[in-house]
Design an enzyme around this catalytic site. Structure first.
Site, PDB file in Angstrom:
ATOM      1  N   LYS A   1       2.115   0.017   7.537  1.00  0.00           N
ATOM      2  CA  LYS A   1       1.629  -0.023   6.153  1.00  0.00           C
ATOM      3  C   LYS A   1       1.361   1.405   5.678  1.00  0.00           C
ATOM      4  O   LYS A   1       0.864   2.231   6.454  1.00  0.00           O
ATOM      5  CB  LYS A   1       0.348  -0.862   6.112  1.00  0.00           C
ATOM      6  CG  LYS A   1      -0.170  -1.194   4.725  1.00  0.00           C
ATOM      7  CD  LYS A   1      -1.416  -2.091   4.844  1.00  0.00           C
ATOM      8  CE  LYS A   1      -1.975  -2.496   3.500  1.00  0.00           C
ATOM      9  NZ  LYS A   1      -3.147  -3.384   3.636  1.00  0.00           N
TER      10      LYS A   1
ATOM     11  N   SER B   1      -6.289  -8.951   4.018  1.00  0.00           N
ATOM     12  CA  SER B   1      -5.052  -8.262   3.647  1.00  0.00           C
ATOM     13  C   SER B   1      -3.901  -8.359   4.641  1.00  0.00           C
ATOM     14  O   SER B   1      -2.760  -8.105   4.279  1.00  0.00           O
ATOM     15  CB  SER B   1      -5.334  -6.784   3.357  1.00  0.00           C
ATOM     16  OG  SER B   1      -5.784  -6.646   2.037  1.00  0.00           O
TER      17      SER B   1
ATOM     18  N   SER C   1      -3.049  -7.395   0.828  1.00  0.00           N
ATOM     19  CA  SER C   1      -2.330  -6.223   0.344  1.00  0.00           C
ATOM     20  C   SER C   1      -1.236  -5.715   1.282  1.00  0.00           C
ATOM     21  O   SER C   1      -0.449  -4.866   0.896  1.00  0.00           O
ATOM     22  CB  SER C   1      -3.319  -5.086   0.092  1.00  0.00           C
ATOM     23  OG  SER C   1      -3.917  -4.689   1.323  1.00  0.00           O
TER      24      SER C   1
END
Lengths: 428, 492
Positions: free
Chosen positions: B79, B181, B157
């Site tokens: 990420k 997330s 996310s």
């Protein structure tokens, strides 16, 4: 840098505990860190990690004015130092080298009543910090800094006036100057019917005046909250005890011991304990030698030379062991005290040990009576006129004969032996 | 090519040994897949050259040194809020659009040291603030399970990480999990999403959202792979003071006796807005586990409904402080504003952050004001304690259970248009309902895909356990995985 995390330096925790113990304070067994949030160019994280809610040390005391006055210490907390902003005309430079470095903030209660007391307090505090080794106390380099809060009040009033904080004073002289100036400024305002506004000030050293850095109205709300990246600092009693037992003798204890056990006068004891390095030096001398001799050689001879050459005791070219050896030679009569001073000077300049200098320059004292008597006979024979004068009452000439003996023996003749032979021969 | 969406680490390693695959050929396949599926927008940066270099080293270790590491030749995505040395790390924000870190996050360096190959940095909501991966300056990430005009969101996310794994561009990915997330996009994209216990995996190098809740998360296509990744990244790190000091004992997947496992069904998770399909699924799996001799009982976590409000206050407070370092001076964006330092701060932060970030900063600073501290921050902390106590009672009190079974999300993946019709804040309050309590309490949780919905989208459930219970958590998850046989994504 985003994503990096703070890590506690445990030796700083120990230093804080050590300092707390040295000022007879309470050690907080569970302290924690908080974030103080504000924007400033030299604060790269946008917050300072400090201890707002639970500092590591609380309720200590420092004594000044010959231990007659107690200054209460509210707290010692650990925090991160900010960087340094360097302002130059239209530009500002930022030096982040010290940003994030741990520092101890020591907060006193409002117990100081004059600039002189403030100076006295700072000296005492610095002395303690140096003794325990938690700070070198170098104000010029910024390793010890002072923020002074100043307020004035009419004589007899029991409430404090509104205070102003003078930031970042970096010498004891400036502390005195700034406080004196600020107190007068506040008195003038009050006497002309004005009010003091609670401002943060800077001291302009060239003008000798304080000036407003920010006023209370634009002071920000620091929005403190517990620092989530660091765990609370838990300290157990064992840890405290072990630090306590390794605490060095503090200046006040040392001074008392010098006076009571070594019979040193208070003035000298003060001078010697003023700095741990001096005390350490002295103790090395006093281990082998009479403390009075040690005091004299240290405070008169060594300090005299150090002051003249502007060298501090740590970098003295004559270390304690070397001086101790010189004293050995004087005490056992190898050289006279007078020659000792000569040797001392050579040691100071060359760094050579006393034994080598004595040998190289052939300075060993002559104590052989026959050898000295021979010299005295020569002098008496070639100065018959002076001998007559002496015998007829001009006894002041005695010094002349001693001088001649020393001249011929290059100062090496033992004064005791010279006196005894000379007296004998001149009275015949 | 379709095997790319189902390959396990074990199969890939067998492929390497049988020379049906090699690390370089496998990495190449994954890179090709990522490029073919660029319309999904899973990646912010594809690190093709780096992946190839990693693969060459892997190949050498595999065939020449004959010393294979646990993740040898395994493709991963990271990420884009984890720092990677010399590789841009943007947080999907204008603020860090050109930011290139000078150091590696611990999680990343441990993966590479275990033999993994970095395919790319994956998309996210700006600074991980969101639950859809729709608020990225690089555009939204699309859910690979549905392709039409009215496409579905990936969840967030860590949407880019979930999509890269489910679509076969990599075997596993690292996400971050602050309120769900990692688990949320994993659930919506049909992959495993593990949020480890707080303190088990180092946060060093993870650009913080909420330091007291952030955990690096793991996304993979099955429990075995998830466990292998966890075993490589978990354990103490001197660079993160909040990691536990106890050495990590690797998790191992065994044949456990389900009759010894007690699973609680917390009644409060049955909340408004949960689709009947999800409720049905939840009941179905509880029944299935009961059939397998698991002891199922209903339990209560009374403070669940206030959790999201307390979570959101704490979130915004830490955000307000964490974001303060982006002032345009040291790194990241700096505008040309030169009237004053304050103006430079203001313009940089105005242009650098999106509305979501700015509004959280604003709210957080409000909650932290001296006059509000007691009223909001301290109260939220007290609630957090109550929520943590709720879990403690359920796991350690009388009639305690070993694990909790709940849905991960309230529905399957919404369409982009539906999702964006609501404000980010409201979406988070809805989407994070089942996931954020685990972050408040610091406990581990794993989202497991169960079946495909009537919309043909993945539906998932979540298991939670007490702190450091990853061993039992992952073993039970593995049994559920075996029982449900969730299909891998078919790609044309």
């Amino acid at each position: 840098m985003p994503g990096t995390l703070p890590v506690l330096n445990y030796s700083c925790i120990e230093q804080a505990i050590c300092t707390g113990l040295a000022i007879s304070a309470e050690i907080n067994k569970c302290s924690y860190f908080d974030r103080k949030n504000y924007f400033y160019p030299d604060l790269p994280q946008g917050y300072q990690i400090t201890q707002f809610f639970e500092p590591i040390v609380k309720n200590g005391k420092v004594f000044i004015n010959n231990n007659e006055k107690e200054i209460r210490i509210a707290r010692i907390h650990l925090e991160q130092d900010a960087g340094k902003s360097i302002h130059e005309e239209s530009k500002t430079y930022i030096d982040l080298n010290r940003a994030g470095v741990a520092l101890m903030e020591i907060v006193s209660e409002p117990d100081l009543r004059s600039s002189a007391e403030a100076a006295e307090f700072m000296k005492k505090l610095r002395q303690i910090l140096r003794y325990i080794g938690s700070c070198d106390g170098d104000m010029e380099k910024g390793s010890l800094r002072c923020d002074a809060n100043v307020s004035v009040r009419p004589k007899g009033s029991s409430t404090f006036g509104t205070r102003c904080e003078i930031k970042n004073l970096n010498s004891i002289r400036y502390i005195v100057q700034a406080i004196d100036y600020e107190a007068q400024r506040q008195i003038k305002i009050l006497e002309s019917g004005g009010e003091i506004s609670q401002d943060t000030l800077l001291f302009d050293v060239t003008l000798g005046k304080t000036k407003v850095m920010r006023s209370k109205e634009d002071s920000s709300d620091y929005r403190y909250f517990p620092e989530p990246d660091l765990l609370p600092v838990e300290i157990n009693q064992d840890k405290i005890d072990s630090i306590k037992s390794s605490l060095p003798e503090l200046p006040d204890q040392k001074k008392l011991r010098y006076i009571e056990e070594l019979g040193i006068n208070e003035y000298d004891a003060d001078v010697i304990t003023s700095d741990k390095e001096i005390a350490d030096y002295f103790e090395k001398l006093a281990k082998k030698h009479d403390s009075k001799i040690a005091v004299t050689w240290l405070t008169v001879e060594l300090f005299g030379r150090l002051n003249k050459t502007n060298i501090d005791i740590v970098s003295s070219p004559i270390k304690a062991d070397a001086l101790s050896e010189l004293l050995d030679f004087i005490v056992d009569g190898t050289i006279s005290a007078k020659l000792g001073k000569q040797v001392f000077d050579i040691m100071f300049e060359t760094g050579k040990p006393a034994s080598l200098i004595i040998e190289e320059q052939d300075l060993k004292q002559i104590t052989d009576r026959g050898q000295i008597a021979e010299v005295i006979d020569t002098i008496i024979n070639s100065n018959q006129d002076k001998v007559q004068e002496y015998k007829s009452g001009k006894t002041k000439l005695y010094g002349f004969f001693v001088g001649e003996v020393m001249k011929l023996t290059k100062g090496k003749a033992s004064p005791d032996v010279v006196n005894s032979i000379l007296n004998e021969k001149l009275s015949n | 090519m379709n095997k790319l969406t189902s390959y396990t680490i074990k199969e890939i390693h067998k492929g390497f040994q049988d020379k049906l695959l090699t690390p370089t050929s496998f990495v190449d396949l994954c890179i090709q897949r990522a490029k073919q599926k660029s319309e999904l927008n899973a990646f912010i940066t594809l690190t093709e050259e780096i992946a190839e270099n990693h693969a060459i080293e892997s190949e050498k270790r595999t065939y020449i040194d004959k010393k294979m590491r646990p993740l040898e030749g395994i493709t991963i995505a990271i990420k884009d809020n984890f720092c990677t040395k010399n590789i841009p790390t943007t947080c999907a924000s204008n603020m860090l659009k050109n930011f290139v870190p000078t150091y590696d996050a611990t999680v990343y360096s441990r993966l590479i040291n275990s033999g993994a190959c970095l395919v790319g940095k994956s998309n996210l909501d700006e600074f991980a603030m969101g639950s859809g991966t729709v608020d990225s300056i690089f555009g939204p990430t699309r859910n690979p399970w549905f392709s039409s005009e009215d496409w579905k969101i990936s969840g967030g996310s860590s949407g880019g990480s979930a999509v890269s794994v489910s679509s076969g561009s990599c075997v596993a990915a690292i996400g971050s999990d602050t309120g769900g997330s990692t688990r949320n996009p994993a659930a919506l994209c049909g992959v495993i999403g593990l949020k480890p216990t707080y303190g088990l995996v180092s946060r060093y190098g993870l650009i913080p959202l909420v330091n007291s809740m952030d955990v690096p998360g793991i996304l993979a296509r099955n429990i075995d792979d998830t466990t292998k990744i966890l075993n490589c990244v978990a354990g103490p790190d001197t660079l993160d003071a909040t990691t536990v000091k106890k050495p990590f004992k690797p998790i191992n997947i065994t044949d456990i006796d389900l009759s010894q496992i007690k699973i609680g069904i917390p009644v409060e998770y049955h909340c408004e807005g949960m689709s009947t399909e999800v409720i049905g699924l939840w009941r179905h799996i509880a029944d299935l586990l009961e059939n397998e001799k698991c002891q199922i009982q209903s339990v209560t976590l009374p403070h669940t409904s206030v959790s999201i409000a307390a979570y959101s206050i704490l979130n915004q407070c830490e955000v307000a402080s964490n974001m303060a370092r982006y002032d345009g001076l040291e790194f990241g964006l700096r505008t040309s504003e030169d009237y004053s330092t304050e103006e430079l701060y203001a313009s940089t932060r105005c242009i650098g952050f999106n509305n979501v970030v700015r509004s959280r900063i604003f709210a957080g600073n409000y909650f932290l004001l001296t006059r509000n501290y007691e009223k909001y921050f301290l109260k939220a902390l007290r609630l957090r304690r109550l929520i943590s106590d709720d879990f403690n009672k359920v796991f350690n009190g009388p009639n305690s259970v070993d694990l909790l079974l709940t849905p991960t999300t309230l529905t399957d993946a919404p369409t982009y248009n539906d999702f964006t019709s609501k404000h980010n804040r409201d979406q988070c309050a809805l989407q994070d309902y089942c996931t954020q309590p685990a972050n408040m309490a610091g406990i581990p949780a794993v989202s497991i895909p169960i079946r495909v919905s009537t919309n043909n989208m993945p539906l998932s459930l979540q298991l939670m356990g007490p702190a450091f219970s990853e061993q039992v958590l992952l073993n039970v998850a593995k049994r559920i995985e075996d029982l449900v046989q969730f299909p891998s994504l078919k790609m044309e």
